[in-house]
Design a protein around this motif. Structure first.
Motif, PDB file in Angstrom:
ATOM      1  N   ASP A 205       0.818  -1.224   0.000  1.00  0.00           N
ATOM      2  CA  ASP A 205       0.000   0.000   0.000  1.00  0.00           C
ATOM      3  C   ASP A 205       0.847   1.268   0.000  1.00  0.00           C
ATOM      4  OD1 ASP A 205       1.070  -0.045   2.510  1.00  0.00           O
ATOM      5  OD2 ASP A 205      -0.841  -0.112   3.592  1.00  0.00           O
ATOM      6  N   GLY A 206       2.186   1.092  -0.122  1.00  0.00           N
ATOM      7  CA  GLY A 206       3.071   2.255  -0.197  1.00  0.00           C
ATOM      8  C   GLY A 206       3.592   2.740   1.144  1.00  0.00           C
ATOM      9  N   THR A 207       3.078   2.178   2.245  1.00  0.00           N
ATOM     10  CA  THR A 207       3.581   2.575   3.567  1.00  0.00           C
ATOM     11  C   THR A 207       4.823   1.761   3.922  1.00  0.00           C
ATOM     12  OG1 THR A 207       2.198   0.955   4.721  1.00  0.00           O
ATOM     13  CG2 THR A 207       1.247   3.153   4.323  1.00  0.00           C
ATOM     14  N   PHE A 208       5.574   2.283   4.888  1.00  0.00           N
ATOM     15  CA  PHE A 208       6.803   1.605   5.303  1.00  0.00           C
ATOM     16  C   PHE A 208       6.614   0.951   6.664  1.00  0.00           C
ATOM     17  CE2 PHE A 208       8.250   4.619   2.164  1.00  0.00           C
ATOM     18  CZ  PHE A 208       9.223   3.911   1.473  1.00  0.00           C
ATOM     19  N   PRO A 209       7.257  -0.190   6.897  1.00  0.00           N
ATOM     20  CA  PRO A 209       7.120  -0.859   8.196  1.00  0.00           C
ATOM     21  C   PRO A 209       7.721  -0.018   9.318  1.00  0.00           C
ATOM     22  CG  PRO A 209       8.855  -1.896   6.894  1.00  0.00           C
ATOM     23  CD  PRO A 209       8.158  -0.924   5.983  1.00  0.00           C
ATOM     24  N   SER A 210       7.152  -0.137  10.493  1.00  0.00           N
ATOM     25  CA  SER A 210       7.672   0.580  11.655  1.00  0.00           C
ATOM     26  C   SER A 210       8.709  -0.308  12.345  1.00  0.00           C
ATOM     27  CB  SER A 210       6.519   0.905  12.616  1.00  0.00           C
ATOM     28  OG  SER A 210       7.011   1.546  13.769  1.00  0.00           O
ATOM     29  N   LEU A 211       9.952   0.149  12.376  1.00  0.00           N
ATOM     30  CA  LEU A 211      11.041  -0.651  12.946  1.00  0.00           C
ATOM     31  C   LEU A 211      11.729   0.113  14.061  1.00  0.00           C
ATOM     32  CD1 LEU A 211      12.707  -1.769   9.572  1.00  0.00           C
ATOM     33  CD2 LEU A 211      11.199  -3.149  10.997  1.00  0.00           C
ATOM     34  N   ASN A 212      12.144  -0.613  15.109  1.00  0.00           N
ATOM     35  CA  ASN A 212      12.939   0.040  16.145  1.00  0.00           C
ATOM     36  C   ASN A 212      14.370   0.221  15.639  1.00  0.00           C
ATOM     37  OD1 ASN A 212      14.591  -2.312  16.762  1.00  0.00           O
ATOM     38  ND2 ASN A 212      12.830  -3.159  17.845  1.00  0.00           N
ATOM     39  N   PRO A 213      15.145   1.115  16.253  1.00  0.00           N
ATOM     40  CA  PRO A 213      16.504   1.416  15.764  1.00  0.00           C
ATOM     41  C   PRO A 213      17.401   0.180  15.647  1.00  0.00           C
ATOM     42  CG  PRO A 213      15.828   3.054  17.377  1.00  0.00           C
ATOM     43  CD  PRO A 213      14.778   1.978  17.396  1.00  0.00           C
ATOM     44  N   GLN A 214      17.269  -0.776  16.577  1.00  0.00           N
ATOM     45  CA  GLN A 214      18.125  -1.966  16.551  1.00  0.00           C
ATOM     46  C   GLN A 214      17.818  -2.832  15.333  1.00  0.00           C
ATOM     47  OE1 GLN A 214      20.630  -2.441  18.389  1.00  0.00           O
ATOM     48  NE2 GLN A 214      20.320  -1.947  20.548  1.00  0.00           N
ATOM     49  N   MET A 215      16.539  -2.989  15.025  1.00  0.00           N
ATOM     50  CA  MET A 215      16.168  -3.796  13.865  1.00  0.00           C
ATOM     51  C   MET A 215      16.559  -3.087  12.574  1.00  0.00           C
ATOM     52  SD  MET A 215      15.009  -6.703  13.004  1.00  0.00           S
ATOM     53  CE  MET A 215      14.295  -7.269  14.564  1.00  0.00           C
ATOM     54  N   SER A 216      16.401  -1.764  12.558  1.00  0.00           N
ATOM     55  CA  SER A 216      16.813  -0.999  11.382  1.00  0.00           C
ATOM     56  C   SER A 216      18.315  -1.142  11.139  1.00  0.00           C
ATOM     57  CB  SER A 216      16.446   0.479  11.567  1.00  0.00           C
ATOM     58  OG  SER A 216      16.763   1.220  10.412  1.00  0.00           O
ATOM     59  N   GLN A 217      19.103  -1.177  12.232  1.00  0.00           N
ATOM     60  CA  GLN A 217      20.555  -1.348  12.085  1.00  0.00           C
ATOM     61  C   GLN A 217      20.887  -2.734  11.534  1.00  0.00           C
ATOM     62  OE1 GLN A 217      22.915   1.203  12.699  1.00  0.00           O
ATOM     63  NE2 GLN A 217      24.095  -0.257  11.477  1.00  0.00           N
ATOM     64  N   LEU A 218      20.143  -3.752  11.957  1.00  0.00           N
ATOM     65  CA  LEU A 218      20.335  -5.103  11.408  1.00  0.00           C
ATOM     66  C   LEU A 218      20.095  -5.094   9.900  1.00  0.00           C
ATOM     67  CD1 LEU A 218      20.662  -8.199  11.538  1.00  0.00           C
ATOM     68  CD2 LEU A 218      18.227  -8.327  12.166  1.00  0.00           C
ATOM     69  N   HIS A 219      19.025  -4.462   9.463  1.00  0.00           N
ATOM     70  CA  HIS A 219      18.707  -4.394   8.043  1.00  0.00           C
ATOM     71  C   HIS A 219      19.781  -3.605   7.279  1.00  0.00           C
ATOM     72  CE1 HIS A 219      14.100  -5.164   8.729  1.00  0.00           C
ATOM     73  NE2 HIS A 219      14.882  -6.114   9.216  1.00  0.00           N
ATOM     74  N   THR A 220      20.282  -2.535   7.915  1.00  0.00           N
ATOM     75  CA  THR A 220      21.342  -1.735   7.288  1.00  0.00           C
ATOM     76  C   THR A 220      22.607  -2.555   7.100  1.00  0.00           C
ATOM     77  OG1 THR A 220      20.453   0.309   8.252  1.00  0.00           O
ATOM     78  CG2 THR A 220      22.750   0.349   7.523  1.00  0.00           C
ATOM     79  N   ASN A 221      23.002  -3.293   8.131  1.00  0.00           N
ATOM     80  CA  ASN A 221      24.202  -4.142   8.045  1.00  0.00           C
ATOM     81  C   ASN A 221      24.042  -5.199   6.957  1.00  0.00           C
ATOM     82  OD1 ASN A 221      24.995  -2.627  10.211  1.00  0.00           O
ATOM     83  ND2 ASN A 221      25.264  -4.331  11.627  1.00  0.00           N
ATOM     84  N   ALA A 222      22.842  -5.772   6.883  1.00  0.00           N
ATOM     85  CA  ALA A 222      22.580  -6.792   5.863  1.00  0.00           C
ATOM     86  C   ALA A 222      22.678  -6.183   4.462  1.00  0.00           C
ATOM     87  CB  ALA A 222      21.198  -7.405   6.078  1.00  0.00           C
ATOM     88  N   LEU A 223      22.165  -4.969   4.295  1.00  0.00           N
ATOM     89  CA  LEU A 223      22.230  -4.298   2.994  1.00  0.00           C
ATOM     90  C   LEU A 223      23.681  -4.026   2.595  1.00  0.00           C
ATOM     91  CD1 LEU A 223      20.933  -2.867   0.572  1.00  0.00           C
ATOM     92  CD2 LEU A 223      20.732  -0.805   2.004  1.00  0.00           C
TER      93      LEU A 223
END
Length: 428
Positions: A205-223
């Motif tokens: 629907d075009g919205t972005f998931p709500s992530l806490n900073p720790q999970m966002s950092q995990l996704h950043t490291n994976a990227l």
């Protein structure tokens, strides 16, 4: 493992084993590497004897660290892992490590499986430094073969310690770059990273998931690890990546997390560089919209963002915008000893940043002395070798290195396939 001195009888801990402090690094460790920065090193009479003694003391301390990685005390294990990490980041220890590779690998595996948080992070980082020391060949391949299933289990386990998952996401990327011997397995590992960072993509629907900073950092490291492995993909794999991810990656530029925005921007620049190596006229759908987004981030004045975040972001996105619009790159010169190296593209920048994350201030020394890292950056054989390194260069080492060099050359061919004009990569 045989020990030259008795251990402390209390609780099985080694009274003499302490993590390296900054003072240890500068005085004890880096003193052995002084000839790389001085250009020459002349021993006084009797200096060779004292150097031999210092070398024995240093190796004794390292053996103590290795023994202590299986201690009952988590604090002692943590200190031992940190001590080994510091030593490997600041010295070339190929001979010493090669003889104890299986023992160190077993300790890393045990700490990853049974340790908690910080201990797992230290073990994951040590795995990378171990591979960097061993270089590209059968020895590092065996290290990765042992640790890869453990890494992937931690990555996929949503109940695992988040700091451990973050560390593993970074370490698995570099270990794969150094040690993976099959490009198909490289792509399989990339898919593990995709399963993480794509959770930050926009929903249907075009919205972005709500992530806490720790999970966002995990996704950043994976990227970032995924982007690192892009640098060794074949042309056909890169073509599939562009088709699958280029439409959605720009959405990450809207993340609330500044680190994710920057990682996404640098990955997009890297993808454009790789794609244009194969097709100079490459552009993506919604190219103008992408350039508008990048331009907005390069001049971001959002009052809700921290000043430091905005300053860091603007600097990066000015470079990213130049890369996407004009194919330009802001070159950077790295000086080490009497040599220099130019970071002249996003591929080299991502690779350099990945190694530097683990060896830190020891990067300049590794650029001078580490044969594998010099191979990666096409610097040729080490120009200067200190006396301690010379003594370690036994015939057996050269025999092993012959195999490692052959394996590395084969991998280099795979990494540079997409630049070979003879390879038919098809139309985008």
């Amino acid at each position: 493992m045989p020990r030259t001195k008795k251990k402390n009888s209390k609780g099985g801990q080694h009274g003499h084993v302490q993590p390296f402090s900054d003072e240890d690094v500068s005085i004890e460790t880096l003193s052995h590497c002084s000839s790389f920065s001085d250009g020459a090193s002349v021993a006084d009479e009797g200096g060779e004897v004292s150097e031999d003694t210092a070398q024995e003391d240093f190796q004794y301390k390292l053996k103590g660290f290795i023994d202590s990685t299986v201690d009952k005390s988590a604090k002692t294990r943590q200190g031992a892992l940190d001590g080994l990490k510091t030593a490997m980041a600041n010295r070339i220890l190929y001979e010493f490590i090669s003889e104890r590779r299986m023992t160190i690998t077993d300790s890393i595996e045990r700490c990853l499986k049974k340790g908690k948080g910080e201990e797992q992070r230290a073990a994951a980082s040590l795995a990378c430094l171990l591979c960097i020391q061993l270089g590209s060949g059968i020895e590092s391949e065996e290290v990765l073969k042992t640790l890869k299933p453990v890494f992937k289990n931690i990555l996929a386990d949503g109940s695992a310690n988040i700091q451990a998952r973050q560390a593993v996401a970074t370490s698995l990327g570099l270990c794969t770059l150094v040690a993976e011997d099959d490009i198909v397995d490289v792509f399989s590992t990339m898919e593990c990273f995709e399963s993480l960072f794509t959770r930050s993509y926009a929903k249907g629907d075009g919205t972005f998931p709500s992530l806490n900073p720790q999970m966002s950092q995990l996704h950043t490291n994976a990227l970032l690890s995924w982007a690192l492995l892009l640098t060794i993909c074949s042309g056909s794999q890169l073509k599939e990546v562009l088709r699958k991810h280029m439409p959605k990656l720009p959405g990450l530029l809207e993340s609330e997390d500044v680190n994710m925005r920057i990682a996404a921007g640098e990955t997009i620049a890297l993808l454009f560089e790789l794609a244009r190596d194969m097709d100079a006229e490459f552009e993506t759908e919604n190219y103008n919209d992408l350039c508008d987004k990048l331009s907005a981030l390069a001049t971001d004045c959002n009052k809700h963002r921290a000043k430091n975040d905005k300053r860091k972001q603007r600097s990066v996105f000015r470079d990213v915008l130049k890369a996407v619009e004009d194919g330009d790159f802001q070159t950077e010169t790295i000086r080490f000893g009497n040599e220099r190296m130019t970071i002249d593209g996003w591929v080299r920048k991502r690779t350099y940043d990945a190694f530097r994350e683990f060896v830190g201030s020891g990067m300049n020394y590794h650029l001078q002395a580490n044969e594998f890292i010099r191979d990666v950056f096409e610097l040729g054989p080490p120009m200067l070798v200190d006396s301690a390194t010379m003594k370690a260069m036994k015939i057996s080492r050269f025999e092993r290195h012959l195999h490692n060099s052959a394996a590395f050359k084969a991998r280099t061919k795979a990494r540079s396939k997409f630049r070979d004009k003879r390879v038919d990569v098809g139309e985008f």
